[in-house]
Design an enzyme around this catalytic site. Structure first.
Site, PDB file in Angstrom:
ATOM      1  N   SER A  32      -3.400 -39.121  14.322  1.00  5.50           N
ATOM      2  CA  SER A  32      -3.809 -39.285  12.808  1.00  5.50           C
ATOM      3  C   SER A  32      -2.676 -37.522  12.936  1.00  5.50           C
ATOM      4  CB  SER A  32      -4.597 -39.201  12.741  1.00  5.50           C
ATOM      5  OG  SER A  32      -5.189 -37.689  12.774  1.00  5.50           O
TER       6      SER A  32
ATOM      7  N   LYS B  94      -7.414 -32.402  10.349  1.00  5.37           N
ATOM      8  CA  LYS B  94      -7.058 -32.923   8.907  1.00  5.37           C
ATOM      9  C   LYS B  94      -6.481 -31.613   8.501  1.00  5.37           C
ATOM     10  CE  LYS B  94      -8.211 -37.457   9.303  1.00  5.37           C
ATOM     11  NZ  LYS B  94      -8.283 -37.231  10.421  1.00  5.37           N
TER      12      LYS B  94
END
EC number: 3.4.21.88
Length: 222
Positions: A135, A172
């Site tokens: 990701s 993230k």
């Protein structure tokens, strides 16, 4: 020895500065943005020239594997990098950089690294985690990479953090937005994770990513 063009020297200086400031080198895209070079092929041409002239080492197909040589540092007036000493960093498990994977706060192992790779951050304030997933690939963070993370419960908007969400650790970019927090992946095929302000706790942020380490395939070293 071949001389560098002014453009090549500026790119080399940017790579060294970013590496020392952030703990990892810039991506080709970041170099292009800084130098106002629109084409990635244009940036690659300069990097190939720097490599050919002995001022840069780079891994194949790795976005953050640019390493300035001793010759480059001497050219820029920095002198050969002194050994700043090895530090032992605790390895605390894996980070889910895709589907979150539970990362227990138990030290699985430890890794010894040159403190230079931490960009000036005190090694006692850092832990390491291994990435699992895809990701964050657009930020040059890939499956199997080791992240060096500075322990801190807070972050600035846009910084890459390790966050604990529902007892699962994930990496993230952090964006506070009104009544919620957005944890944004760097992969266009994946969706962000949202946490409401009411549910957000300072303990959710485990730390800020300050460095990335990757083992190159095929036994090549930078």
């Amino acid at each position: 020895m071949e001389e560098l063009t002014e453009r090549q020297r500026e790119i080399l200086s940017f790579i060294v500065k970013e590496t020392e400031t952030r703990g990892f080198p810039p991506t080709i895209r970041e170099i292009g943005e800084h130098m106002d070079i629109r084409s990635t092929n244009g940036v690659n041409d300069h990097l190939k020239a720097l490599e050919r002239k002995g001022y840069l080492n780079r891994g194949e197909q790795q976005s953050r594997s640019l390493v300035a040589t001793k010759r480059a540092r001497l050219l820029l007036g920095l002198g050969a990098r002194k050994d700043s000493g090895m530090v032992e960093i605790p390895l605390l498990g894996k980070v889910a950089a895709g589907a979150p994977l539970l990362a227990q706060e138990n030290m699985e192992d430890s890794v010894k690294i040159d403190s230079f790779l931490l960009g000036g951050v005190n090694g006692r304030e850092v832990f390491a985690l291994r990435v699992k997933g895809q990701s964050m690939i657009d930020d040059g963070i890939h499956d199997g990479d080791y992240l060096f993370v500075k322990k801190t419960p807070s972050a600035q908007p846009g910084e890459i953090v390790v966050a604990l969400i529902e007892d699962e650790a994930t990496v993230k970019r952090y964006y506070p937005e009104g009544d919620r927090i957005r944890f944004q992946p760097a992969n266009a095929t994946m969706q962000p994770i949202y946490v409401s302000r009411a549910e957000f706790r300072s303990t959710m942020i485990l730390g800020q990513v300050v460095g990335v380490y990757r083992k190159l395939q095929g036994g090549r070293t930078p």
